[in-house]
Design an enzyme around this catalytic site. Structure first.
Site: not given
Ligand code: GDP
Ligand code: IMO
Ligand code: MG
Length: 427
Positions: A13, A16, A40-41, A223
């Site tokens: 999170d 990415k 979840g991206h 991840q």
């Molecule tokens: P990922 O799983 O690595 O793709 O990240 P997620 O989407 O799960 O979580 C990142 C969150 O931060 C999302 O809601 C993005 O829209 C938000 N985000 C990404 N870059 C930035 C940033 O530079 N500033 C802010 N405020 N939000 C960001």
């Molecule tokens: P993105 O790509 C954050 C965590 C779960 C749990 C552990 C194992 O959005 O960064 P799993 O279902 O993979 O067997 O769970 O890994 N986990 C994540 N945490 N971002 C993710 O993906 C994750 N995918 C799995 O919360 O602790």
């Molecule tokens: Mg994510």
């Protein structure tokens, strides 16, 4: 033949999706190489927000070919749902390619994930419950179902029946659950075959030919480094290799082809699920980071655990991934703090430790040693260049860069595509 890997440097999170999307317009292929719909991206384009789970974030760039590599685990129902959701919003998904060697998350893998977590009780991992671990376990156990199996009914039947012979014993005798009928699973899986057929390809050949032809390929990790099955905080990890080496095995591309490895690094730290987290904040600062940063899981809706930046983790990510660059995200979230603590080392049993301890016992005992940096109060979301940032924000970035071991080449100052300060080009 530029090939770039873009991966999470912390516990997932990190942003990415945004980083991949930003590059999507300049690359020819975006490849997911591991994980599945545990990811979840989030991608924000103008006033539109997309949550992608299985599809590479390049799907939102019209000229880019999105690829699901052999290392990914695919839940066909989730994939088709995600595709139709995007189609409904006018996104063209017809270029998608899926490796025939990718493994399928079957309904019994999802059931197994849920029942084993329940069985573990207090010791649970806190998985996303999407069947990821059991599907990778079947893969390693050589009892998995692959995408290509959907196109040979007799082989598929043999494999599903063999897998269920054992799993039903476990489900009924150990977990007190109902047995799963092979016919029902077969009917469901065969129902996906025609729908997926247009996308199935020899992605290893496609990607290597593309690289030989000088195309630009971006490998998008799911991840993060500390969730890696080999290099993460085992057993509180996912069941695949998000680290850079995973891009080679999960896409069938040799390490000599990869020129750049970009670590996505949040300006603070978050984690979802159980496991050690030295800089975790259980106070109002943690609550404020969660609120301001919108730190709620895209996949499970769980609140993310929040804490200060941990430079020990960042250095570790640089080392195990051979990072060439960092993309520092969410710097804007830190606006308003007068002082910002940064963990520079750990204290473990009275000793100062500079690097991530390999022993899980030591890591569980690690207490952060903080250095405090001065904060800033100016809104930075419109910054376009490093010089636009307030002096203290510049100093924060420079301090993190020095501690983390690789140049910070881009900075996120907001969720949108344009809310990025680019320092060095990635291409
Ligand atoms: P990922 O799983 O690595 O793709 O990240 P997620 O989407 O799960 O979580 C990142 C969150 O931060 C999302 O809601 C993005 O829209 C938000 N985000 C990404 N870059 C930035 C940033 O530079 N500033 C802010 N405020 N939000 C960001
Ligand atoms: P993105 O790509 C954050 C965590 C779960 C749990 C552990 C194992 O959005 O960064 P799993 O279902 O993979 O067997 O769970 O890994 N986990 C994540 N945490 N971002 C993710 O993906 C994750 N995918 C799995 O919360 O602790
Ligand atoms: Mg994510």
């Amino acid at each position: 033949m530029p090939a770039l890997v873009l991966l999470g440097a912390q516990w997932g999170d990190e942003g990415k999706g945004k980083a991949t999307d930003l590059l999507g317009g300049s690359v020819d292929y975006v490849v997911r190489y591991q994980g599945g719909n545990n990811a979840g991206h989030t991608v924000v384009v103008g006033d539109q927000k997309y949550a992608l789970h299985l599809l590479p974030s390049g799907i939102l760039s019209p000229d880019c070919v999105p690829v699901i590599g052999n290392g990914v685990v695919v839940d066909p129902s989730v994939l088709l749902f995600e595709l139709s959701g995007l189609n409904d919003r006018g996104v063209d998904t017809s270029k998608l390619l899926i490796s025939g060697n990718a493994h399928i998350i079957t309904p019994y893998n999802v059931t197994t994930d849920k029942v084993t977590e329940r069985f573990l009780g207090k010791r649970k991992i806190g998985t996303t419950g999407r069947g990821i671990g059991p599907t990778y376990a079947d893969k390693i156990n050589r009892t998995g179902i692959r995408v290509q199996d959907l196109y040979d009914e007799s082989i598929l039947r043999q494999k599903v029946e063999a897998a269920l012979d054992i799993k039903n014993q476990m489900l009924t005798k150990l977990y007190n659950r109902r047995a799963i009928a092979a016919d029902q699973v077969l009917e469901e899986l065969l129902g996906y075959a025609d729908k997926l057929r247009p996308y199935v390809a020899d992605t290893v050949l496609v990607l290597n030919e593309a690289l030989d032809a000088g195309k630009v390929v971006l490998f998008e990790g799911g991840q993060g480094t500390l969730l890696d099955i080999d290099h993460g905080t085992y057993p509180f990890v996912t069941s695949s290799n998000p680290t850079a080496g995973g891009a080679c095995t999960g896409a069938g591309v040799g390490p000599t082809k990869i020129n750049r490895v970009i670590g996505i690094l949040k300006a603070y730290t978050t984690r979802v699920g159980a496991g050690p987290f030295p800089t975790e904040l259980l106070d109002e600062d943690g609550e404020a980071l969660r609120r301001i940063g919108g730190e709620r899981g895209v996949t499970t809706g769980r609140d993310r655990r929040c804490g200060w930046f941990d430079a020990v983790i960042a250095r570790y990510a640089t080392r195990v991934n051979g990072l060439t660059d960092f993309f520092l995200t969410k710097l804007d979230v830190l606006t308003g703090w007068e002082q910002i603590p940064v963990c520079v080392a750990y204290e473990i049993d009275g000793k100062r430790v500079e690097e991530l301890p390999y022993s899980q016992t030591d890591f569980h005992h690690a207490k952060p040693i903080y250095e405090t940096l001065p904060g800033w109060s100016e809104d930075i979301s419109a910054a376009k260049s490093f010089a636009d940032l307030p002096k203290n924000a510049q100093a924060y970035v420079k301090a993190l860069e020095e501690m983390s071991g690789a140049p910070i080449s881009a900075i996120g100052v907001g969720p949108g595509r344009d809310e990025t300060v680019q320092i060095n080009s990635f291409l």
